[in-house]
Design an enzyme around this catalytic site. Structure first.
Site, PDB file in Angstrom:
ATOM      1  N   ASP A  73       0.866  -1.174   0.000  1.00 48.09           N
ATOM      2  CA  ASP A  73       0.000   0.000   0.000  1.00 48.09           C
ATOM      3  C   ASP A  73       0.913   1.239   0.000  1.00 48.09           C
ATOM      4  O   ASP A  73       2.111   1.135   0.296  1.00 48.09           O
ATOM      5  CB  ASP A  73      -0.871  -0.040   1.261  1.00 48.09           C
ATOM      6  CG  ASP A  73      -1.611   1.254   1.485  1.00 48.09           C
ATOM      7  OD1 ASP A  73      -2.283   1.720   0.552  1.00 48.09           O
ATOM      8  OD2 ASP A  73      -1.518   1.813   2.606  1.00 48.09           O
ATOM      9  N   ASP A 119      -0.331   5.092   0.862  1.00 49.47           N
ATOM     10  CA  ASP A 119      -0.638   6.118   1.868  1.00 49.47           C
ATOM     11  C   ASP A 119      -0.715   5.510   3.263  1.00 49.47           C
ATOM     12  O   ASP A 119      -1.507   4.599   3.507  1.00 49.47           O
ATOM     13  CB  ASP A 119      -1.960   6.812   1.520  1.00 49.47           C
ATOM     14  CG  ASP A 119      -1.835   7.565   0.219  1.00 49.47           C
ATOM     15  OD1 ASP A 119      -0.950   8.431   0.132  1.00 49.47           O
ATOM     16  OD2 ASP A 119      -2.594   7.266  -0.722  1.00 49.47           O
TER      17      ASP A 119
HETATM   18  C1  XBP Z   1      -5.438   6.064   0.354  1.00 47.29           C
HETATM   19  C2  XBP Z   1      -6.533   6.972   0.257  1.00 47.29           C
HETATM   20  C3  XBP Z   1      -6.491   7.980  -0.761  1.00 47.29           C
HETATM   21  C4  XBP Z   1      -5.752   9.259  -0.475  1.00 47.29           C
HETATM   22  C5  XBP Z   1      -6.164  10.294  -1.494  1.00 47.29           C
HETATM   23  O1  XBP Z   1      -5.889   4.825   0.915  1.00 47.29           O
HETATM   24  O2  XBP Z   1      -7.503   6.858   0.945  1.00 47.29           O
HETATM   25  O3  XBP Z   1      -7.816   8.338  -0.926  1.00 47.29           O
HETATM   26  O4  XBP Z   1      -6.054   9.753   0.811  1.00 47.29           O
HETATM   27  O5  XBP Z   1      -5.965   9.850  -2.761  1.00 47.29           O
HETATM   28  P1  XBP Z   1      -4.966   3.537   0.830  1.00 47.29           P
HETATM   29  P2  XBP Z   1      -6.568  10.592  -4.064  1.00 47.29           P
HETATM   30  O6  XBP Z   1      -3.717   3.873   1.583  1.00 47.29           O
HETATM   31  O7  XBP Z   1      -5.731   2.476   1.552  1.00 47.29           O
HETATM   32  O8  XBP Z   1      -4.771   3.220  -0.608  1.00 47.29           O
HETATM   33  O9  XBP Z   1      -7.000  11.983  -3.658  1.00 47.29           O
HETATM   34  O10 XBP Z   1      -5.454  10.593  -5.056  1.00 47.29           O
HETATM   35  O11 XBP Z   1      -7.753   9.794  -4.532  1.00 47.29           O
HETATM   36 MG    MG Z   2      -3.055   3.092   3.404  1.00 48.28          MG
END
Ligand code: XBP
Ligand code: MG
Length: 252
Positions: free
Chosen positions: A8, A10
């Protein structure tokens, strides 16, 4: 046999949410003349919904009872998200967000050992490449054989679709891979796709439930800066390396 690691982005590769995505959303709202401000606690609630466009809609529906949606609301969401992505990529370009403890070390070890690398994330593809470029160098996106990101599948995490997509491109069975995640939605997605999963928590996800994972840790750890084990076992280890990942992969 462990063949690939699927990360993953973020919250896992880097702590991007509070000081990255949140700040960029607020800059976009300001730029487009909206008085919305997402403070850090509110953003924690909004993280319930993955995907930036989906999160904006969730905010309007759940937290703005007096906001009357204009006819072109869909266009407004798209324009906000486009501006947000631009602000976010600029923020990364200023070196605003470092990788988490141990990430670079583990990626390097995997590359040296021929373990294949992939990414499965909800965020926009250009955000992923900007993060990799600014933290690991110009060619780092090429370290990952597959980058599954953003709208490439319609059903975002917690649906397992993004991991199924990555596995399909890797041409690997889930049993040959290990996922690294940070959140309840991420774990629902990876475990839902049949992947053994290791979790490194952050401030927003510390209290999330993680049923079905092989281990929960504070971070991946570095020599001299050991991880804290929150659940699971890591006999004699203070950082997550391939030996430990292979142990978890074989045992659980
Ligand atoms: C990541 C997210 C994303 C970012 C924003 O979740 O929730 O929505 O916060 O991304 P994960 P965008 O780590 O579970 O993938 O604004 O580019 O959509
Ligand atoms: Mg995440």
């Amino acid at each position: 046999m462990l063949k690939a690691l699927i990360f993953d982005v973020d919250g896992t590769l880097a702590d991007t949410e509070r000081d990255g995505h949140r700040v960029a959303f607020n800059s976009a709202f300001h730029e487009l003349g909206l008085d919305w401000v997402w403070d850090a606690p509110l953003y924690g609630k909004l993280l319930e919904v993955t995907g930036g466009k989906e999160r904006i809609r969730f905010y309007v529906d759940s937290f703005c009872p007096d906001f009357s949606k204009p006819k072109d609301f869909d266009d407004l969401v798209l324009a906000l998200h486009k501006a947000k992505t631009r602000h976010y990529v600029e923020l990364l370009g200023r070196g605003g967000i470092p990788l988490r403890n141990g990430v670079k070390r583990l990626l390097n070890e995997a590359r040296e050992s021929g373990i294949r690398l992939a990414i499965a994330t909800t965020t926009t593809p250009e955000n992923v490449t900007a993060l990799l470029r600014n933290t690991l160098g110009g060619d780092a996106a090429e370290w990952f054989e597959v980058i599954a990101a953003g709208d490439i599948v319609p059903a975002k995490k917690p649906a397992p679709d993004i991991y199924f997509w990555a596995l399909d491109k890797l041409k690997l069975d889930a049993a040959r891979c290990l996922a690294v995640e940070d959140s309840e939605n991420g774990v629902k997605s990876s475990v839902g796709a049949g992947l053994k999963t290791v979790v490194t928590v952050n401030d927003y996800t510390l209290d999330h439930p993680f049923p079905g994972v092989v281990a929960v840790l504070s971070d991946l750890g570095e020599p001299g800066r050991p991880f804290r084990m929150l659940s699971g076992e890591a006999p004699g280890q203070d950082c997550v390396d391939l030996d430990l990942l292979r142990y978890w992969h074989a045992k659980f």
